[in-house]
Design an enzyme around this catalytic site. Structure first.
Site, short mmCIF file in Angstrom:
data_model
loop_
_atom_site.label_atom_id
_atom_site.label_comp_id
_atom_site.label_asym_id
_atom_site.label_seq_id
_atom_site.Cartn_x
_atom_site.Cartn_y
_atom_site.Cartn_z
N HIS A 128 -0.41 -2.72 6.70
CA HIS A 128 -1.13 -2.92 7.96
C HIS A 128 -2.56 -3.41 7.70
CE1 HIS A 128 -2.34 1.18 6.88
NE2 HIS A 128 -3.42 0.96 7.60
N SER B 20 0.84 -1.19 0.00
CA SER B 20 0.00 0.00 0.00
C SER B 20 0.88 1.24 0.00
CB SER B 20 -0.90 0.01 1.24
OG SER B 20 -0.11 0.09 2.40
N ALA B 21 0.31 2.35 -0.40
CA ALA B 21 1.07 3.59 -0.46
C ALA B 21 1.59 4.00 0.91
CB ALA B 21 0.20 4.70 -1.05
N CYS B 22 0.83 3.71 1.95
CA CYS B 22 1.23 4.15 3.28
C CYS B 22 2.41 3.36 3.84
CB CYS B 22 0.05 4.12 4.25
SG CYS B 22 -0.76 2.53 4.38
N THR B 23 2.74 2.21 3.25
CA THR B 23 3.90 1.44 3.72
C THR B 23 4.97 1.30 2.64
OG1 THR B 23 2.84 -0.65 3.11
CG2 THR B 23 2.55 0.10 5.38
#
Length: 96
Positions: free
Chosen positions: A48, A37-40
């Protein structure tokens, strides 16, 4: 359920393979796809969200995200569907 998802986003887990190898093979064939995902993206950690829905870390390492845009063509989708199974088969044969 189909009505409870984003119509332009497909996320799948490729069992037994690391996404990086699949990403490289797809890129060499002109298919743009992401992993996790972009957030990781910069952390190197599994998503997450995948962890929250019960994916084991090894499963999350095989996560691929396909996102369609306004200019995505049917030919691009067909190419992806044509090459992805062969890539997965070849990488599984090479895996220890």
């Amino acid at each position: 359920r189909g009505d409870e998802r984003l119509p332009h986003h497909v996320s799948l887990v490729v069992p037994g393979l690391k996404a990086d190898a699949v990403l490289l093979e797809l890129d060499l064939r002109g298919v743009a796809v992401s992993s996790g995902s972009a957030c990781t993206a910069m952390s190197g950690q599994p998503s997450h969200v995948l962890r929250a829905i019960g994916c084991a870390p090894a499963q999350a390492e095989g996560s691929l995200c396909f996102t369609l845009g306004r200019w995505t063509t049917a030919a691009e989708i067909d190419l992806t569907l044509e090459v992805l199974p062969g890539i997965m088969e070849r990488l599984r044969r090479l895996a220890p």
